[in-house]
Motif scaffolding. Structure first.
Motif, short mmCIF file in Angstrom:
data_model
loop_
_atom_site.label_atom_id
_atom_site.label_comp_id
_atom_site.label_asym_id
_atom_site.label_seq_id
_atom_site.Cartn_x
_atom_site.Cartn_y
_atom_site.Cartn_z
N ASN A 46 0.85 -1.18 0.00
CA ASN A 46 0.00 0.00 0.00
C ASN A 46 0.89 1.24 0.00
O ASN A 46 1.86 1.31 0.75
CB ASN A 46 -0.90 0.04 1.24
CG ASN A 46 -1.87 -1.12 1.29
OD1 ASN A 46 -2.55 -1.42 0.32
ND2 ASN A 46 -1.92 -1.79 2.44
N LYS A 47 0.55 2.20 -0.83
CA LYS A 47 1.27 3.47 -0.82
C LYS A 47 0.62 4.42 0.19
O LYS A 47 -0.60 4.54 0.24
CB LYS A 47 1.22 4.12 -2.21
CG LYS A 47 1.94 3.34 -3.30
CD LYS A 47 1.79 4.03 -4.65
CE LYS A 47 2.43 3.24 -5.78
NZ LYS A 47 2.20 3.88 -7.10
N TRP A 48 1.47 5.08 0.97
CA TRP A 48 1.01 6.05 1.95
C TRP A 48 1.47 7.44 1.50
O TRP A 48 2.65 7.76 1.57
CB TRP A 48 1.57 5.74 3.33
CG TRP A 48 1.07 4.45 3.93
CD1 TRP A 48 1.08 3.21 3.36
CD2 TRP A 48 0.49 4.28 5.22
NE1 TRP A 48 0.55 2.28 4.21
CE2 TRP A 48 0.19 2.91 5.36
CE3 TRP A 48 0.22 5.15 6.28
CZ2 TRP A 48 -0.38 2.39 6.51
CZ3 TRP A 48 -0.35 4.65 7.43
CH2 TRP A 48 -0.66 3.28 7.54
N TYR A 49 0.52 8.24 1.01
CA TYR A 49 0.81 9.60 0.59
C TYR A 49 0.62 10.52 1.80
O TYR A 49 -0.49 10.62 2.34
CB TYR A 49 -0.12 10.02 -0.55
CG TYR A 49 0.04 9.20 -1.81
CD1 TYR A 49 0.97 9.56 -2.79
CD2 TYR A 49 -0.73 8.05 -2.03
CE1 TYR A 49 1.12 8.81 -3.95
CE2 TYR A 49 -0.58 7.30 -3.19
CZ TYR A 49 0.34 7.68 -4.14
OH TYR A 49 0.49 6.94 -5.28
N ILE A 50 1.69 11.19 2.20
CA ILE A 50 1.69 11.96 3.44
C ILE A 50 1.62 13.45 3.13
O ILE A 50 2.48 13.99 2.42
CB ILE A 50 2.93 11.62 4.28
CG1 ILE A 50 2.93 10.12 4.61
CG2 ILE A 50 2.96 12.45 5.56
CD1 ILE A 50 4.18 9.63 5.27
N TYR A 51 0.59 14.10 3.67
CA TYR A 51 0.38 15.54 3.48
C TYR A 51 0.43 16.25 4.83
O TYR A 51 0.64 15.63 5.87
CB TYR A 51 -0.97 15.78 2.80
CG TYR A 51 -1.10 15.10 1.45
CD1 TYR A 51 -0.66 15.73 0.29
CD2 TYR A 51 -1.67 13.83 1.34
CE1 TYR A 51 -0.78 15.11 -0.95
CE2 TYR A 51 -1.80 13.20 0.11
CZ TYR A 51 -1.34 13.84 -1.03
OH TYR A 51 -1.45 13.22 -2.25
N ASP A 52 0.20 17.56 4.82
CA ASP A 52 0.28 18.35 6.05
C ASP A 52 -0.61 17.82 7.16
O ASP A 52 -0.20 17.70 8.31
CB ASP A 52 -0.09 19.81 5.77
CG ASP A 52 1.13 20.65 5.42
OD1 ASP A 52 2.22 20.35 5.93
OD2 ASP A 52 0.99 21.58 4.62
N HIS A 53 -1.86 17.51 6.83
CA HIS A 53 -2.83 17.16 7.86
C HIS A 53 -3.53 15.83 7.61
O HIS A 53 -4.56 15.54 8.23
CB HIS A 53 -3.89 18.27 7.98
CG HIS A 53 -3.31 19.60 8.34
ND1 HIS A 53 -2.75 19.86 9.58
CD2 HIS A 53 -3.16 20.73 7.61
CE1 HIS A 53 -2.31 21.10 9.61
NE2 HIS A 53 -2.53 21.65 8.42
#
Length: 276
Positions: A46-53
């Motif tokens: 699984n890809k985990w796309y990490i953003y600010d919130h």
């Protein structure tokens, strides 16, 4: 005259590597996400796309996407190396939270209750324990998933009288490799004993891919192989220069998934092609 010739050779080598790496990347498709802070891949691909919130998790078959929201993702250390379990360390509250694959909470506890107040890293071990390096006590701890202290040892990342506090650590077989940007690379065994250290100042990130170690700084990437004794073979170093500074390297379906700091994401069948 000799010095000028050597400098010229080094410059030409650097430029040729850059052109070679550029030509490889030019042949690949890529995506761009201008808001992306980081990209990780768990053991289920699984890809985990990490953003600010928030974190957006996407399955390898793109069968589903789900989202987990945070007040500030910069406050969180994330470890995905154990299948079906995710470790979140919330730095501001000094709290470890372990979730299942559906993000249900399995365990949650504060490190203050163990007199651990200033961790630099909080990471799963391959035997499903949690390794914590604490500045306040200058100690390395191993605790279990329920917050029970299993062991406490002196900080093994020490050269002479100087203690170091690496913030990045990865697990590789029976060893742990840690990067301190003020010193370089350290290797400790499963008992927390230092077995190797290599001064490699100014490297920014440490990654593992298919048993090899990769250190990056800016556009430069250095690959090291592991010896039969499970130590870094520093004579095996190979360097390459990429067109953009590297943010992350992940294993995805046996390929290398590279996130650059300009938010471009490439997928390579093998990183070895960059070092030829």
């Amino acid at each position: 005259m000799v010095a000028k010739r050597i400098i010229s050779i080094l410059i030409l080598t650097h430029v040729s590597f850059s052109f070679f790496s550029q030509s490889i990347l030019d042949s690949l498709n890529y995506s761009v996400d201008s808001a992306l802070l980081d990209l990780k891949v768990d053991k289920l691909n699984n890809k985990w796309y990490i953003y600010d919130h928030k974190i957006v998790r996407s399955s390898s078959e793109i069968a589903y996407n789900d989202t987990l929201y945070f007040q500030n993702i910069g406050d969180v250390q994330l470890d995905l190396q154990i299948p079906l379990k995710n470790l979140f360390f919330h730095k501001s509250s000094n709290t470890i939270e372990i979730n299942n694959s559906r993000w249900g909470v399995l365990s949650k506890f504060r490190l203050d209750q163990l007199q651990i107040y200033q961790p630099t890293f909080v990471k799963f071990t391959l035997d499903k324990m949690i390794l914590v390096l604490d500045v306040s006590n200058n100690s390395l701890y191993k605790i279990n998933e329920n917050g029970v202290k299993i062991s406490q040892n002196p900080n093994p990342f020490k050269i002479g009288n100087q203690s170091y506090f690496p913030m990045q650590i990865i697990q590789l077989r029976n060893q742990s490799l840690a990067l301190d940007t003020n010193y370089g690379l350290f290797i400790i065994n499963e008992y927390g004993n230092l077995i190797q250290h290599i001064p490699l100042k100014s490297y920014r990130y440490l990654f593992e891919y298919k048993g090899n170690i990769y250190l990056t700084k800016g556009r430069g990437i250095t690959r090291y192989e592991m010896s039969k004794l499970e130590e870094v073979d520093y004579t095996s170093a190979k360097k390459a220069f990429l067109p953009y500074p590297i943010k992350s390297i992940q294993t995805y379906n046996e390929n290398a998934l590279i996130l650059f700091e300009n938010k471009r994401i490439y997928e390579l069948k093998t990183l070895d092609s960059l070092f030829k």
